[in-house]
Enzyme design. Structure first.
Site, short mmCIF file in Angstrom:
data_model
loop_
_atom_site.label_atom_id
_atom_site.label_comp_id
_atom_site.label_asym_id
_atom_site.label_seq_id
_atom_site.Cartn_x
_atom_site.Cartn_y
_atom_site.Cartn_z
N ASP A 112 0.48 5.21 -3.82
CA ASP A 112 -0.70 4.40 -4.15
C ASP A 112 -1.70 4.35 -3.00
O ASP A 112 -1.35 4.54 -1.83
CB ASP A 112 -0.28 2.96 -4.47
CG ASP A 112 0.40 2.84 -5.82
OD1 ASP A 112 0.71 3.87 -6.44
OD2 ASP A 112 0.64 1.68 -6.25
N HIS B 204 3.21 4.36 -0.56
CA HIS B 204 1.76 4.34 -0.35
C HIS B 204 1.38 5.47 0.62
O HIS B 204 2.05 5.64 1.64
CB HIS B 204 1.31 3.00 0.24
CG HIS B 204 1.51 1.84 -0.71
ND1 HIS B 204 2.76 1.30 -0.94
CD2 HIS B 204 0.62 1.15 -1.47
CE1 HIS B 204 2.63 0.31 -1.83
NE2 HIS B 204 1.36 0.20 -2.17
#
Length: 249
Positions: free
Chosen positions: A56, A205
């Protein structure tokens, strides 16, 4: 009022309440409700040793290329939930992700938490569509998966996603690495390796404020999972395993 009449009235009220409750939608719609309807995906249980790694908040000019190098080394495909304004800033990185067979998915344009900003349905759709435009401009491909920032969802988010042509994808609850909070390389590694199951969707992430620990963690996670026999596939490919299982039944 006689006892019989009072009892009859109370009984009638109880029946009316029960009927009203049965005909109304659940007041609090959680995972079970949306998962059963196929509107949100957390994981895809399967007999096959496949796992979906997701990243992400990127792209990032330093961390994302380092992650891509590792994925290529271990023949792993992943899904990148990108932020639109960062796509516009670093389009070449998203182009590389696409060229190397990874999946690009939508993570809003400005990374707004949709339960805190009180966004309207139109506001949510605008965030999704603006990001879609950025991705199409960079890659020529339209995404079809959406992950709301922070994993916050409600009926409005699901409805806006469907209207925009997207399926909402979360992650396996036992596979939230919390790498955004830099908990330590060991904790990230242990979270994934100790909990790895067929059909998991793992949350990482590729953009972290400060110094990331994700890259170092992946240097341990990728070879170990590969040795265990796992294949790393995109979320869209993982979803086909659910369809196959449904057909077999």
């Amino acid at each position: 009022m006689g006892t019989f009449r009072r009892t009859a009235i109370i009984t009638a009220c109880l029946i009316a309440t029960a009927i009203s409750t049965a005909n109304s939608e659940p007041s609090k719609k959680g995972r079970e409700y949306y998962e059963a309807r196929g509107e949100i995906v957390w994981e895809v249980p399967t007999e096959e040793k496949v796992i979906a790694l997701t990243f992400d908040d990127g792209p990032d000019p330093v961390d994302t290329p380092a992650i891509l190098d590792l994925l290529r080394q271990y023949e792993a495909k992943a899904t990148f939930f990108v932020v639109g304004q960062r796509v516009e800033k670093f389009p070449a990185i998203v182009q590389r992700e696409t060229a190397e067979g990874h999946e690009i998915a939508n993570h809003t344009f400005t990374h707004k938490y949709m339960n805190k900003r009180k966004l309207s349905a139109d506001g949510i759709e605008a965030e999704i569509m603006k990001t879609e435009h950025s991705i199409v401009q960079a890659t020529g491909q339209k995404p079809h998966l959406f992950r709301p920032p922070g994993g916050y969802y409600n009926e409005q988010v699901v409805s806006a996603s469907k209207k925009s042509g997207y399926k909402v994808v979360m992650w396996s609850w036992h596979q939230d690495t919390e790498d955004w909070n830099t908990p330590g390389v060991g904790k990230i590694v242990n979270k994934v390796l100790k909990n790895a199951r067929n059909g998991d969707i793992v949350l990482f992430h590729d953009y972290v404020e400060g110094k990331t620990q994700t890259v170092e963690a992946l240097k341990q996670i990728l070879p170990e999972l590969k040795q265990r026999g796992f294949r790393f596939i995109t979320v869209s490919e993982l979803l086909t395993h659910r369809k196959a299982a449904a057909v077999e039944k």
